[in-house]
Write an enzyme that holds these catalytic residues in place. Structure first.
Site, mmCIF file in Angstrom:
data_model
loop_
_atom_site.group_PDB
_atom_site.id
_atom_site.type_symbol
_atom_site.label_atom_id
_atom_site.label_comp_id
_atom_site.label_asym_id
_atom_site.label_seq_id
_atom_site.Cartn_x
_atom_site.Cartn_y
_atom_site.Cartn_z
ATOM 1 C CE LYS A 235 -4.152 -1.493 0.112
ATOM 2 N NZ LYS A 235 -5.122 -1.092 -0.897
ATOM 3 C CG ASN B 116 10.287 -0.493 0.445
ATOM 4 O OD1 ASN B 116 9.654 -1.461 0.891
ATOM 5 N ND2 ASN B 116 10.336 -0.218 -0.847
ATOM 6 C CG HIS C 134 12.279 -2.242 -5.177
ATOM 7 N ND1 HIS C 134 10.920 -2.118 -5.361
ATOM 8 C CD2 HIS C 134 12.817 -2.391 -6.412
ATOM 9 C CE1 HIS C 134 10.653 -2.192 -6.667
ATOM 10 N NE2 HIS C 134 11.788 -2.351 -7.317
ATOM 11 C CG ASP D 185 9.960 1.377 -5.408
ATOM 12 O OD1 ASP D 185 9.856 0.934 -4.260
ATOM 13 O OD2 ASP D 185 9.288 0.959 -6.365
#
Ligand code: GAR
Length: 198
Positions: A93, A109, A111, A152
């Site tokens: 989300k 995060n 990735h 990102d």
């Protein structure tokens, strides 16, 4: 050494969450996962949290009535537990402005590709590996980065390069990259925990 308090957001199986819990429990990571929040009530990540006695919460735009209300609620749950670092581990989300504002520079995060390539809207999970294989890339690998308001996009903290073999499929590549994710994510959080002692 002060142990970092981690609040994890996850939507899926939670293998990255598990790698962080494992390093926390074996003593190699000076941090504790204090809450796991998912937008998906059936997420394996929530089950993993429960298995380890970690609080597991289901919060989404549906449970709260709107995306804004969910953003507020997630932020409150993080703040009330004195979370130091918000960790996105397969969270699908968009991060709301309230959480972003409260945890600026303190949200990470992972990735599954070498950013800045193969990032952005729609680039998540298997889509990423399909795109990497289709583009004939010679290498791929996970990226850990600070989260900012663009998908990102924030400052890159760590990457591992692995070769893409001619016979790799999106599925074989996903498996190889995921193995590296489980190494690089706890290691990067460990480095942050050490830096933040100073
Ligand atoms: C991981 O491969 C992670 O890099 C990816 O989702 C998977 C979650 O696996 N995240 C993204 O694509 C975010 N853009 P897990 O639930 O087993 O940790």
């Amino acid at each position: 050494m002060k142990r970092l308090r981690l609040g994890v957001l996850a939507s899926g199986g939670g293998s990255n969450l598990q790698s962080i819990i494992d390093r926390s429990l074996d003593g190699s990571l000076q941090a504790d996962v204090v809450v796991v929040i998912s937008n998906n009530s059936g997420a394996g990540a929530l089950k993993r949290a429960v298995n380890h006695g970690i609080e597991a919460l289901h919060i989404s735009g549906v449970t709260e009535g709107s995306a804004e209300a969910a953003d507020w609620k997630i932020t409150e749950e993080m703040k009330s537990r004195k979370v130091d670092l918000v960790v996105l581990a397969g969270y699908m989300k968009k991060i709301g402005d309230i959480l972003l504002g409260a945890y600026q520079g303190r949200m990470v995060n992972i990735h599954p590709a070498l950013l800045p390539k193969f990032g952005g809207d729609g680039m998540y999970g298997m889509n990423v590996h399909k795109a990497v294989v289709a583009a004939g890339e010679k290498e791929s690998g996970p990226t850990v980065h600070i989260v900012d308001s663009q998908y990102d996009h924030g400052c890159i903290l760590a990457q591992i390069n692995i070769p893409v073999q001619p016979d790799d499929t999106p599925e074989t590549l996903q498996k190889k990259v995921l193995e590296k994710e489980h190494i690089i994510y706890p290691e990067t959080i460990k480095k942050l925990a050490e830096e933040w002692q100073e």
